[in-house]
Design a protein around this motif. Structure first.
Motif, short mmCIF file in Angstrom:
data_model
loop_
_atom_site.label_atom_id
_atom_site.label_comp_id
_atom_site.label_asym_id
_atom_site.label_seq_id
_atom_site.Cartn_x
_atom_site.Cartn_y
_atom_site.Cartn_z
N VAL A 222 0.84 -1.20 0.00
CA VAL A 222 0.00 0.00 0.00
C VAL A 222 0.87 1.25 0.00
O VAL A 222 0.64 2.19 -0.77
CB VAL A 222 -0.96 0.00 1.21
N TYR A 223 1.88 1.26 0.85
CA TYR A 223 2.79 2.41 0.94
C TYR A 223 3.42 2.70 -0.42
O TYR A 223 3.47 3.85 -0.86
CB TYR A 223 3.86 2.11 1.98
N GLY A 224 3.90 1.67 -1.09
CA GLY A 224 4.55 1.87 -2.39
C GLY A 224 3.60 2.40 -3.44
O GLY A 224 4.00 3.20 -4.29
N ALA A 225 2.33 2.00 -3.39
CA ALA A 225 1.36 2.44 -4.40
C ALA A 225 0.99 3.90 -4.24
O ALA A 225 0.65 4.58 -5.22
CB ALA A 225 0.11 1.57 -4.32
N VAL A 226 1.03 4.41 -3.03
CA VAL A 226 0.54 5.76 -2.76
C VAL A 226 1.37 6.82 -3.49
O VAL A 226 0.83 7.82 -3.98
CB VAL A 226 0.51 6.03 -1.24
N PHE A 227 2.67 6.62 -3.59
CA PHE A 227 3.51 7.64 -4.23
C PHE A 227 3.05 7.89 -5.66
O PHE A 227 2.86 9.04 -6.07
CB PHE A 227 4.98 7.20 -4.23
N GLY A 228 2.87 6.83 -6.45
CA GLY A 228 2.45 7.01 -7.84
C GLY A 228 1.09 7.66 -7.96
O GLY A 228 0.86 8.49 -8.83
N MET A 229 0.15 7.29 -7.09
CA MET A 229 -1.19 7.87 -7.14
C MET A 229 -1.17 9.35 -6.81
O MET A 229 -1.97 10.13 -7.34
CB MET A 229 -2.12 7.15 -6.16
N ALA A 230 -0.25 9.75 -5.92
CA ALA A 230 -0.23 11.13 -5.44
C ALA A 230 0.42 12.10 -6.41
O ALA A 230 0.27 13.32 -6.27
CB ALA A 230 0.47 11.20 -4.09
N LEU A 231 1.15 11.59 -7.40
CA LEU A 231 1.85 12.47 -8.33
C LEU A 231 0.88 13.23 -9.23
O LEU A 231 -0.15 12.70 -9.66
CB LEU A 231 2.78 11.66 -9.22
#
Length: 316
Positions: A222-231
């Motif tokens: 989940v943590y890793g996925a958040v970065f891409g979504m937040a860009l």
């Protein structure tokens, strides 16, 4: 086999007429309108005279006697069956308040299902479509769950997206490309992955999602996925203040150095943004090293910011 293809060789004039795709659907193209069952289903996306795609479908190019498209894992071929659509484009009917009607979504839902489920069992499809329709609104590239619809979903789940990190776990499990927006294909994909039929099913999954993000050792996906979504679209870095806000959801109360990390970013680190390497590696630092960083040893693959942080901590 569908044959070879060359990216970008499809133009709007070439697509005019009627086509049958490899899933059996008959699709018409008139101007930049893609027509399904006599209704405008989507608009072609065009750049520099070349067709890039429509809706969730990416145009891969010409393939033998047809045009090849891709959405998710699904790869389909259009082959021409006529010179023009059987019916001209008709606007999709909308209620006077602009809301989407369930019957208007069924054609696109079929394609979303095909792109995510391929030929697997579909006994829950109708229920999942109704679940999507409950929160969906019209978007620029097709129906989406966003804005008020997404807030209503979290309200029905009893989740405050402004303070509860399980909201991030939910959108991560739907594999959203953009924070705050769930496309129809992402919804279909998330429903299949979590085995959802309705909002009650999703509510029942919350305890499991909370457990997944409750420790530094279990939150990695989940943590890793958040970065891409937040860009922001086209960006590769996250503004520092936004990164800190998201780090607060994951690390505050779980990593004893989080307050020092925040102080370091605000008072020492002068760059305005955070890249993906830093985002991913700080979780490893928090998870794998003692809070005095006594075993931390600079490595060539560490982002320089972590070396600087460790030196700052140990020197202070």
């Amino acid at each position: 086999p569908l044959g070879s293809y060359v990216m970008g060789e499809v133009t709007v004039p070439l697509l005019q007429g009627e086509w049958r795709n490899s899933m059996g659907a008959v699709i018409g193209v008139q101007g930049e309108n893609v027509i399904l069952n006599g209704k405008v289903f989507a608009n072609l996306q065009v750049a520099n005279g070349k067709v890039q795609g429509f809706g969730m479908w990416e145009c891969l190019g010409m393939s033998g006697d047809g045009v090849r498209w891709k959405a998710g894992e699904q790869d389909v071929l259009w082959q021409r069956v006529g010179s023009s659509p059987k019916t001209g484009p008709a606007p999709v009917s909308r209620p006077s308040n602009g809301a989407l009607r369930l019957e208007d979504l069924k054609d696109e839902w079929e394609l979303a299902w095909a792109a995510t489920a391929r030929m697997r069992r579909r006994e829950n499809s109708d229920q999942q479509l109704q679940f999507f329709h409950q929160y969906a609104g019209a978007g620029p590239m097709g129906p989406i769950v966003t804005g008020d619809g997404l807030l209503r979903l979290f309200e029905d789940l009893g989740v405050d997206p402004g303070s509860d990190p399980v909201a991030l776990a939910v959108v991560a499990k739907f594999k959203c490309a953009t924070m705050g927006t769930i496309t129809m294909q992402e919804w279909a994909q998330g429903c299949r992955g979590l085995n959802l039929k309705d909002v009650g099913d999703l509510r029942d999954r919350l305890d499991g999602l909370r457990a997944e993000i409750s420790t530094l050792h279990t939150m990695e996906d989940v943590y890793g996925a958040v970065f891409g979504m937040a860009l922001d679209p086209g960006s590769r870095v996250l503004p520092k203040d936004e990164a800190l806000a998201y780090w607060g959801f994951f690390l505050e109360g779980r990593w004893g150095l989080f307050d020092k990390w925040r102080q370091f970013l605000l008072e020492v680190y002068k760059k305005p943004s955070i890249n993906k390497d830093c985002w991913l590696e700080i979780l490893k630092l928090a998870r794998d090293y003692p809070e005095d960083l006594s075993t931390f040893d600079s490595r060539p693959d560490w982002p320089v910011i972590l070396d600087d942080f460790a030196e700052w901590v140990r020197g202070g």
